[in-house]
Design an enzyme around this catalytic site. Sequence first.
Site, PDB file in Angstrom:
ATOM      1  N   SER A  68       0.817  -1.211   0.000  1.00 29.62           N
ATOM      2  CA  SER A  68       0.000   0.000   0.000  1.00 29.62           C
ATOM      3  C   SER A  68       0.853   1.264   0.000  1.00 29.62           C
ATOM      4  O   SER A  68       2.009   1.270   0.422  1.00 29.62           O
ATOM      5  CB  SER A  68      -0.920   0.016   1.218  1.00 29.62           C
ATOM      6  OG  SER A  68      -1.706  -1.145   1.239  1.00 29.62           O
TER       7      SER A  68
HETATM    8  N1  SAH Z   1      -0.795  -4.480   3.906  1.00 33.83           N
HETATM    9  C1  SAH Z   1      -0.215  -5.011   2.724  1.00 33.83           C
HETATM   10  C2  SAH Z   1      -1.203  -4.860   1.587  1.00 33.83           C
HETATM   11  C3  SAH Z   1      -1.316  -6.101   0.832  1.00 33.83           C
HETATM   12  S1  SAH Z   1      -2.513  -6.087  -0.458  1.00 33.83           S
HETATM   13  C4  SAH Z   1       1.072  -4.288   2.370  1.00 33.83           C
HETATM   14  O1  SAH Z   1       1.221  -3.104   2.696  1.00 33.83           O
HETATM   15  O2  SAH Z   1       1.939  -4.897   1.742  1.00 33.83           O
HETATM   16  C5  SAH Z   1      -3.737  -7.167   0.222  1.00 33.83           C
HETATM   17  C6  SAH Z   1      -3.297  -8.545   0.574  1.00 33.83           C
HETATM   18  O3  SAH Z   1      -4.449  -9.268   0.986  1.00 33.83           O
HETATM   19  C7  SAH Z   1      -2.673  -9.337  -0.565  1.00 33.83           C
HETATM   20  O4  SAH Z   1      -1.421  -9.802  -0.202  1.00 33.83           O
HETATM   21  C8  SAH Z   1      -3.659 -10.495  -0.786  1.00 33.83           C
HETATM   22  O5  SAH Z   1      -3.037 -11.697  -1.183  1.00 33.83           O
HETATM   23  C9  SAH Z   1      -4.274 -10.620   0.594  1.00 33.83           C
HETATM   24  N2  SAH Z   1      -5.571 -11.289   0.629  1.00 33.83           N
HETATM   25  C10 SAH Z   1      -6.584 -11.244  -0.264  1.00 33.83           C
HETATM   26  N3  SAH Z   1      -7.619 -12.018   0.136  1.00 33.83           N
HETATM   27  C11 SAH Z   1      -7.241 -12.568   1.326  1.00 33.83           C
HETATM   28  C12 SAH Z   1      -7.874 -13.440   2.259  1.00 33.83           C
HETATM   29  N4  SAH Z   1      -9.105 -13.917   2.085  1.00 33.83           N
HETATM   30  N5  SAH Z   1      -7.193 -13.791   3.371  1.00 33.83           N
HETATM   31  C13 SAH Z   1      -5.939 -13.325   3.587  1.00 33.83           C
HETATM   32  N6  SAH Z   1      -5.287 -12.487   2.751  1.00 33.83           N
HETATM   33  C14 SAH Z   1      -5.934 -12.105   1.644  1.00 33.83           C
END
Ligand code: SAH
Length: 225
Positions: A68
């Site tokens: 993000s």
């Molecule tokens: N906070 C993270 C943002 C990651 S983007 C950062 O700053 O790097 C959102 C993440 O949610 C992705 O890695 C995706 O794989 C994960 N995601 C999507 N659906 C999910 C679920 N049902 N359970 C766990 N993670 C999930």
Amino acid sequence: MHGRENKDKFGVAREQMLRLDLKGRNITNPDVLKVMAEVPREEFVPESYLSQAYTDGPLPIGMGQTISQPYIVALMTQELRCNRNCEVLEIGTGSGYQTAVLGKLVKKVYTIERFPQLSESAQAVLGRLGVSNVEFYVGDGSCGWPESQLPPSGCFDRIMITAAVPEIPEPLVRQLADGGFLVVPVGYGGVQELVACEKKAGKLIEREICDVRFVKLLGEHGFEK
Ligand code: SAH
């Protein structure tokens, strides 16, 4: 900027991010600003994007996911209203950057990611940085933390969902303590509303913050795969 040895260059870029993208907007919480000044975002971005480690936007981290934007990480953290005693559930570990920011502010972070590869790489970076108050779980975060492994209180003081949901997943509402806060992007389209909620007498009281763009939370109580 090439290589991870350019510590001073990243330090300057981080300072600039703090001044222009965070303080220059509405990030005022001193604890949040302090932690954003400490966590090296360059450790969480792929080698090929190192030169953009402090640009105020999301970056690809593999598996079609993104780390993000720093401003949104700071804003969501500020809206979560954490303190040192909090046990926090994070859904969507991704790169682990938000996890590290939370880890430095609270007692313990429980974080769930659906891609093992991302969880493993986040665990490695947090290990290197010495952030040790984090428990990782690979699975569907829309179902919450496994019931048999909940903290002794049986719930979480704060929950942050870092992927977009069509509606706030019911298991997560259940796992939030009364009086606790939850921050989440909600919406069906490419643009969602960032919502901050407080749980009072078992119900969520919602407040809209701003428009955001997140990848989708795919799972049983999220979007269909
Ligand atoms: N906070 C993270 C943002 C990651 S983007 C950062 O700053 O790097 C959102 C993440 O949610 C992705 O890695 C995706 O794989 C994960 N995601 C999507 N659906 C999910 C679920 N049902 N359970 C766990 N993670 C999930």
